[in-house]
Structures are given as structure tokens and as C-alpha cells.
Motif scaffolding. Structure first.
Motif, short mmCIF file in Angstrom:
data_model
loop_
_atom_site.label_atom_id
_atom_site.label_comp_id
_atom_site.label_asym_id
_atom_site.label_seq_id
_atom_site.Cartn_x
_atom_site.Cartn_y
_atom_site.Cartn_z
N GLY A 50 -8.69 -17.12 -10.70
CA GLY A 50 -9.14 -16.60 -9.41
C GLY A 50 -9.02 -15.11 -9.21
O GLY A 50 -9.33 -14.61 -8.12
N LEU A 51 -8.58 -14.37 -10.24
CA LEU A 51 -8.44 -12.92 -10.13
C LEU A 51 -9.12 -12.20 -11.29
O LEU A 51 -8.92 -12.58 -12.45
CB LEU A 51 -6.96 -12.50 -10.14
CG LEU A 51 -6.13 -12.82 -8.91
CD1 LEU A 51 -4.67 -12.45 -9.19
CD2 LEU A 51 -6.64 -12.08 -7.69
N VAL A 52 -9.89 -11.19 -10.98
CA VAL A 52 -10.42 -10.30 -12.02
C VAL A 52 -9.26 -9.41 -12.43
O VAL A 52 -8.67 -8.73 -11.59
CB VAL A 52 -11.59 -9.44 -11.50
CG1 VAL A 52 -12.16 -8.58 -12.63
CG2 VAL A 52 -12.67 -10.29 -10.86
N LEU A 53 -8.89 -9.42 -13.71
CA LEU A 53 -7.72 -8.67 -14.17
C LEU A 53 -8.03 -7.61 -15.23
O LEU A 53 -7.23 -6.71 -15.44
CB LEU A 53 -6.65 -9.62 -14.72
CG LEU A 53 -6.03 -10.59 -13.73
CD1 LEU A 53 -5.01 -11.48 -14.45
CD2 LEU A 53 -5.38 -9.84 -12.57
N ILE B 98 -9.20 -3.26 -20.89
CA ILE B 98 -8.83 -2.32 -19.85
C ILE B 98 -8.45 -3.09 -18.59
O ILE B 98 -9.26 -3.86 -18.06
CB ILE B 98 -9.99 -1.34 -19.56
CG1 ILE B 98 -10.34 -0.59 -20.84
CG2 ILE B 98 -9.64 -0.39 -18.42
CD1 ILE B 98 -11.72 0.02 -20.85
N ARG B 99 -7.21 -2.91 -18.14
CA ARG B 99 -6.75 -3.60 -16.93
C ARG B 99 -7.41 -2.99 -15.71
O ARG B 99 -7.62 -1.77 -15.64
CB ARG B 99 -5.23 -3.48 -16.79
CG ARG B 99 -4.44 -3.98 -17.98
CD ARG B 99 -4.22 -5.46 -17.88
NE ARG B 99 -3.40 -5.89 -19.01
CZ ARG B 99 -2.50 -6.84 -18.93
NH1 ARG B 99 -2.29 -7.46 -17.81
NH2 ARG B 99 -1.82 -7.18 -20.00
N VAL B 100 -7.73 -3.86 -14.76
CA VAL B 100 -8.33 -3.41 -13.50
C VAL B 100 -7.47 -3.89 -12.34
O VAL B 100 -6.62 -4.77 -12.51
CB VAL B 100 -9.79 -3.92 -13.34
CG1 VAL B 100 -10.67 -3.38 -14.47
CG2 VAL B 100 -9.86 -5.43 -13.27
N ALA B 101 -7.70 -3.31 -11.18
CA ALA B 101 -6.97 -3.75 -9.98
C ALA B 101 -7.28 -5.22 -9.75
O ALA B 101 -8.46 -5.60 -9.69
CB ALA B 101 -7.41 -2.92 -8.78
N PRO B 102 -6.25 -6.07 -9.66
CA PRO B 102 -6.50 -7.49 -9.44
C PRO B 102 -7.37 -7.71 -8.20
O PRO B 102 -7.09 -7.18 -7.13
CB PRO B 102 -5.10 -8.08 -9.25
CG PRO B 102 -4.19 -7.12 -9.97
CD PRO B 102 -4.83 -5.76 -9.76
N THR B 103 -8.45 -8.46 -8.38
CA THR B 103 -9.42 -8.67 -7.32
C THR B 103 -9.79 -10.15 -7.27
O THR B 103 -10.14 -10.73 -8.30
CB THR B 103 -10.69 -7.82 -7.59
OG1 THR B 103 -10.29 -6.46 -7.76
CG2 THR B 103 -11.68 -7.92 -6.46
N ALA B 104 -9.69 -10.75 -6.09
CA ALA B 104 -9.99 -12.17 -5.95
C ALA B 104 -11.46 -12.45 -6.24
O ALA B 104 -12.34 -11.68 -5.87
CB ALA B 104 -9.65 -12.64 -4.53
N ASN C 162 -2.78 -13.45 -5.82
CA ASN C 162 -3.91 -14.06 -5.12
C ASN C 162 -3.87 -13.72 -3.63
O ASN C 162 -4.89 -13.36 -3.05
CB ASN C 162 -3.94 -15.57 -5.30
CG ASN C 162 -4.33 -15.98 -6.69
OD1 ASN C 162 -4.83 -15.19 -7.48
ND2 ASN C 162 -4.10 -17.24 -7.01
N ALA C 163 -2.70 -13.83 -3.02
CA ALA C 163 -2.57 -13.55 -1.59
C ALA C 163 -2.87 -12.09 -1.29
O ALA C 163 -3.59 -11.78 -0.32
CB ALA C 163 -1.16 -13.93 -1.12
N LEU C 164 -2.34 -11.18 -2.09
CA LEU C 164 -2.60 -9.75 -1.86
C LEU C 164 -4.05 -9.40 -2.09
O LEU C 164 -4.64 -8.61 -1.34
CB LEU C 164 -1.69 -8.91 -2.76
CG LEU C 164 -0.19 -8.96 -2.42
CD1 LEU C 164 0.62 -8.25 -3.50
CD2 LEU C 164 0.08 -8.37 -1.06
N ALA C 165 -4.65 -9.97 -3.11
CA ALA C 165 -6.08 -9.68 -3.39
C ALA C 165 -6.94 -10.23 -2.26
O ALA C 165 -7.93 -9.61 -1.87
CB ALA C 165 -6.48 -10.30 -4.72
N GLU C 166 -6.57 -11.40 -1.73
CA GLU C 166 -7.35 -12.02 -0.66
C GLU C 166 -7.41 -11.13 0.59
O GLU C 166 -8.43 -11.06 1.26
CB GLU C 166 -6.73 -13.37 -0.32
CG GLU C 166 -7.62 -14.28 0.47
CD GLU C 166 -8.84 -14.77 -0.30
OE1 GLU C 166 -9.89 -14.86 0.34
OE2 GLU C 166 -8.76 -15.02 -1.50
N ILE C 167 -6.33 -10.42 0.87
CA ILE C 167 -6.32 -9.56 2.06
C ILE C 167 -6.70 -8.11 1.72
O ILE C 167 -6.68 -7.25 2.58
CB ILE C 167 -4.96 -9.61 2.81
CG1 ILE C 167 -3.82 -9.11 1.92
CG2 ILE C 167 -4.69 -11.00 3.34
CD1 ILE C 167 -2.50 -8.94 2.64
#
Length: 149
Positions: A68-71, A100-106, A141-146
Motif C-alpha cells: 500500500g505504499l510507494v517506497l 532510489i528510495r522515495v517519500a512513502p506515499t499511499a 500507512n497512517a502518515l501517508a494517508e494524511i
């Protein structure tokens, strides 16, 4: 320049990283001979050939979704025809081995791969943050969701 901004005429691909829970699972798989093409580069083989191949090959990357997260992302080097002898045409998305790591995004689940516009792509993590210990999955997941990550 962050890659997610992209060049004019560039489109990315996004795909679920099935069977992997962490970026390290992907890199471990890609280190195996089964994940590599004849040239030793990692590739992802799919039945669908991108209709927008010219844009994908104009600086595009494959963005990977884990639980559930783009990483992370990998630059796409080329698209190869793959023949497994069964009469089914396949596309080998040949990837730069650099992850290449990216900002975790839901990202909600989907099947296959999808196009990802550069303006919608997660930003690269700043230099030095790629090796940081990952937050627990539920918290990411919670942080990416908000929208905090």
C-alpha cells in the motif's frame, strides 16, 4: 533535479511489488539470476507493452508499491521483447539496478502496471535518508494517508 519532476514528454510506470514486503525483498530478488535478463540487468516481464513507450523511455522510472505504499523507483533503461516459446508476446521492462528510495506515499491496490504522471510521482528522499530505519508499516500507512510522509 529530483527525478519525479521528470522531463517534458516523460511518463513513469507504477506497479505493485507482489510478494515483497520491504525494498530489500525487491533488491534481494533482483540480485538473483532469475530476475535478470541476458545482459545481467534486472527486468520485470509483463504481457502488456506500454503504448506510450517513447515517453517511458524519455527518463521514465518504475515506481514500486509495497503493501500500500510507494517506497522506491528504478530508472527504466529500455523495453525488450521477451519470447518464452509459448507464442505470447511479452515486454521486458529493463531496469537500472539502482533502487532510489522515495517519500512513502499511499497507493490503493490495482492490477498490472499503470502510468504515473511526473507531477503525481513521490519525491526522492533527500541524500542520506535512504538508509534510515523504516517506520513500522501501520505507522507509514497512517502518515501517508494524511499526507505527512
Amino acid at each position: 533535479m529530483e527525478h519525479s519532476v521528470g522531463k517534458s514528454g516523460t511518463i513513469h510506470l507504477i506497479k505493485l511489488c507482489v510478494g515483497a514486503e520491504r525494498v530489500e525483498d525487491l533488491t534481494d530478488w533482483q540480485a538473483s539470476a532469475r530476475a535478470k535478463g541476458p545482459d545481467g540487468l534486472p527486468r520485470h516481464v509483463t504481457r502488456m507493452w506500454p503504448k506510450r513507450a517513447d515517453e517511458v523511455l524519455n527518463g521514465g522510472a518504475l515506481y514500486w508499491v509495497f503493501k500500500g505504499l510507494v517506497l522506491c523507483r528504478q530508472p527504466i533503461l529500455r523495453l525488450d521483447a521477451v519470447d518464452r516459446g509459448d507464442g505470447i508476446a511479452r515486454c521486458g521492462i529493463v531496469l537500472d539496478p539502482t533502487v532510489i528510495r522515495v517519500a512513502p506515499t499511499a497507493k490503493r491496490p490495482f492490477q498490472g502496471w499503470r502510468y504515473l504522471a511526473p507531477e503525481d510521482a513521490p519525491r526522492d528522499l533527500p541524500q542520506g535518508r535512504e538508509a534510515e530505519e523504516a517506520l513500522p508499516q501501520a505507522l507509514q500507512n497512517a502518515l501517508a494517508e494524511i499526507g505527512v510522509l
